[in-house]
Write a protein that holds these residues in place. Structure first.
Motif: not given
Length: 189
Positions: A16-23
């Protein structure tokens, strides 16, 4: 089961930190820790439940960091302000920014309804009650003052996190937070 929960939260936090929740891909995330989607659903209900667990973990760490920032304050009033200012400043932390301040509200809704935010509010209520009892703060409704102080810090952090120039916005947010908070001071407080 607890070991699987810890593994999933750790992997999700990184994703989640690296690419975000959605991705973030749940298949990739579960494969990284050698588990199946079934373990994720069993432990968290769904991807959003996993985000809630990650937000709670990071938000809890933020509260601890804010308390550490206030620990060396000269007095309880300055401690309250230092904690709020530290919370606002954490909006510069990329992990906090992405997980708690951007994705958290977008996917989990109003932060004032999160258990982790309500734990922070309880601490603020006690500090406000003590400051009122000591005559440092004006005699005001404890819940109202606590919600406004906590909400101001949260909204300032949200503003910093969403800004294209967070380092420019941060000192403005902290200055305004301090000025607003000082309106609660009793004369001579």
């Amino acid at each position: 089961m607890e070991e699987n929960r810890i593994k999933l939260i750790g992997a999700a936090r990184k994703a989640f930190a690296a690419s975000g929740f959605a991705a973030a891909s749940m298949d990739d995330l579960t494969a990284q820790v050698g588990l199946t989607r079934g373990a994720l659903y069993h432990g968290f209900g769904d991807k959003k439940g996993l985000l809630g667990a990650v937000v709670a973990q990071v938000d809890g760490e933020m509260a601890a960091r804010a308390q550490q920032a206030g620990a060396t304050a000269a007095n309880p009033w300055e401690r309250l302000l230092a904690e709020g200012e530290a919370y606002i400043g954490m909006a510069l932390d990329p992990e906090v920014r992405r997980i708690v301040l951007l994705d958290g509200p977008a996917f989990l809704g109003d932060p004032s309804r999160w258990p982790s935010q309500n734990a922070c509010l309880s601490v603020t209520k006690q500090a406000v009650a003590d400051l009122i009892a000591a005559g440092v703060m004006k005699p005001v409704d404890i819940e109202a003052a606590s919600r406004l102080l906590s909400g101001t810090a949260l909204n300032a952090a949200l503003w910093v996190a969403a800004s294209d120039e967070p380092h420019v916005v941060l000192p403005k947010a902290i200055e305004a937070f301090r000025l607003m908070a000082e309106g609660f001071l009793a004369k001579g407080g």
